[in-house]
Design a protein around this motif. Sequence first.
Motif, PDB file in Angstrom:
ATOM      1  N   MET A   1       0.855  -1.156   0.000  1.00  0.00           N
ATOM      2  CA  MET A   1       0.000   0.000   0.000  1.00  0.00           C
ATOM      3  C   MET A   1       0.909   1.228   0.000  1.00  0.00           C
ATOM      4  O   MET A   1       1.883   1.291   0.747  1.00  0.00           O
ATOM      5  N   ILE A   2       0.596   2.178  -0.855  1.00  0.00           N
ATOM      6  CA  ILE A   2       1.353   3.427  -0.895  1.00  0.00           C
ATOM      7  C   ILE A   2       0.392   4.594  -0.813  1.00  0.00           C
ATOM      8  O   ILE A   2      -0.756   4.501  -1.249  1.00  0.00           O
ATOM      9  N   ARG A   3       0.851   5.667  -0.213  1.00  0.00           N
ATOM     10  CA  ARG A   3       0.036   6.876  -0.162  1.00  0.00           C
ATOM     11  C   ARG A   3       0.396   7.725  -1.375  1.00  0.00           C
ATOM     12  O   ARG A   3       1.571   7.945  -1.658  1.00  0.00           O
ATOM     13  N   VAL A   4      -0.608   8.188  -2.064  1.00  0.00           N
ATOM     14  CA  VAL A   4      -0.400   9.023  -3.240  1.00  0.00           C
ATOM     15  C   VAL A   4      -0.852  10.429  -2.900  1.00  0.00           C
ATOM     16  O   VAL A   4      -1.964  10.640  -2.423  1.00  0.00           O
ATOM     17  N   ALA A   5       0.033  11.387  -3.117  1.00  0.00           N
ATOM     18  CA  ALA A   5      -0.297  12.788  -2.844  1.00  0.00           C
ATOM     19  C   ALA A   5       0.018  13.604  -4.093  1.00  0.00           C
ATOM     20  O   ALA A   5       1.096  14.177  -4.215  1.00  0.00           O
ATOM     21  N   PRO A   6      -0.906  13.643  -5.051  1.00  0.00           N
ATOM     22  CA  PRO A   6      -0.647  14.389  -6.282  1.00  0.00           C
ATOM     23  C   PRO A   6      -0.481  15.883  -5.998  1.00  0.00           C
ATOM     24  O   PRO A   6      -1.049  16.417  -5.051  1.00  0.00           O
ATOM     25  N   VAL A   7       0.315  16.542  -6.830  1.00  0.00           N
ATOM     26  CA  VAL A   7       0.556  17.976  -6.650  1.00  0.00           C
ATOM     27  C   VAL A   7      -0.628  18.806  -7.120  1.00  0.00           C
ATOM     28  O   VAL A   7      -0.683  19.999  -6.839  1.00  0.00           O
ATOM     29  N   SER A   8      -1.536  18.193  -7.837  1.00  0.00           N
ATOM     30  CA  SER A   8      -2.728  18.899  -8.293  1.00  0.00           C
ATOM     31  C   SER A   8      -3.879  17.893  -8.353  1.00  0.00           C
ATOM     32  O   SER A   8      -3.653  16.689  -8.315  1.00  0.00           O
ATOM     33  N   PRO A   9      -5.123  18.366  -8.430  1.00  0.00           N
ATOM     34  CA  PRO A   9      -6.262  17.436  -8.509  1.00  0.00           C
ATOM     35  C   PRO A   9      -6.143  16.511  -9.715  1.00  0.00           C
ATOM     36  O   PRO A   9      -5.644  16.907 -10.775  1.00  0.00           O
ATOM     37  N   VAL A  10      -6.580  15.278  -9.527  1.00  0.00           N
ATOM     38  CA  VAL A  10      -6.571  14.294 -10.612  1.00  0.00           C
ATOM     39  C   VAL A  10      -7.927  13.617 -10.680  1.00  0.00           C
ATOM     40  O   VAL A  10      -8.648  13.529  -9.683  1.00  0.00           O
ATOM     41  N   ASN A  11      -8.291  13.144 -11.848  1.00  0.00           N
ATOM     42  CA  ASN A  11      -9.499  12.339 -12.013  1.00  0.00           C
ATOM     43  C   ASN A  11      -9.153  10.887 -11.730  1.00  0.00           C
ATOM     44  O   ASN A  11      -8.112  10.397 -12.156  1.00  0.00           O
ATOM     45  N   VAL A  12     -10.019  10.204 -11.018  1.00  0.00           N
ATOM     46  CA  VAL A  12      -9.838   8.797 -10.722  1.00  0.00           C
ATOM     47  C   VAL A  12     -11.048   8.049 -11.265  1.00  0.00           C
ATOM     48  O   VAL A  12     -12.189   8.476 -11.072  1.00  0.00           O
ATOM     49  N   GLU A  75     -11.199  -5.344  11.094  1.00  0.00           N
ATOM     50  CA  GLU A  75     -10.464  -5.764  12.285  1.00  0.00           C
ATOM     51  C   GLU A  75      -9.011  -6.083  11.956  1.00  0.00           C
ATOM     52  O   GLU A  75      -8.096  -5.701  12.692  1.00  0.00           O
ATOM     53  N   GLU A  76      -8.765  -6.783  10.844  1.00  0.00           N
ATOM     54  CA  GLU A  76      -7.391  -7.107  10.448  1.00  0.00           C
ATOM     55  C   GLU A  76      -6.604  -5.839  10.140  1.00  0.00           C
ATOM     56  O   GLU A  76      -5.443  -5.705  10.527  1.00  0.00           O
ATOM     57  N   TYR A  77      -7.234  -4.896   9.454  1.00  0.00           N
ATOM     58  CA  TYR A  77      -6.582  -3.626   9.140  1.00  0.00           C
ATOM     59  C   TYR A  77      -6.195  -2.892  10.423  1.00  0.00           C
ATOM     60  O   TYR A  77      -5.076  -2.399  10.550  1.00  0.00           O
ATOM     61  N   GLU A  78      -7.124  -2.818  11.364  1.00  0.00           N
ATOM     62  CA  GLU A  78      -6.838  -2.126  12.626  1.00  0.00           C
ATOM     63  C   GLU A  78      -5.689  -2.795  13.370  1.00  0.00           C
ATOM     64  O   GLU A  78      -4.861  -2.110  13.977  1.00  0.00           O
ATOM     65  N   ASN A  79      -5.601  -4.114  13.314  1.00  0.00           N
ATOM     66  CA  ASN A  79      -4.494  -4.824  13.950  1.00  0.00           C
ATOM     67  C   ASN A  79      -3.166  -4.502  13.287  1.00  0.00           C
ATOM     68  O   ASN A  79      -2.148  -4.353  13.970  1.00  0.00           O
TER      69      ASN A  79
END
Length: 83
Positions: A1-12, A75-79
């Motif tokens: 899992m990676i966090r994506v932080a675009p420098v400008s708005p993007v369409n998804v 629950e697994e994610y929280e763990n």
Amino acid sequence: MIRVAPVSPVNVYHIAFKDHHILRANGLEIESFHPGFEVTKQIGGESLRQFLSLFPHVENLADFGPLVAQRLSVEEYENVVAA
């Protein structure tokens, strides 16, 4: 899992098929849209009905078919996050 932080708005966009699929985009494997079955723990009642109305080919979550890739439960994610 990676966090994506675009420098400008993007369409998804989500791609939905009759069945859940793994796709390759720019060499990265991604999955086609599938809400998963945990969504009923997050939304229910009228909100779930409104969500499902976005997909005229389904009447309930089972109509999305089986998941092709396993997902963590809440629950697994929280763990994992707590570790």
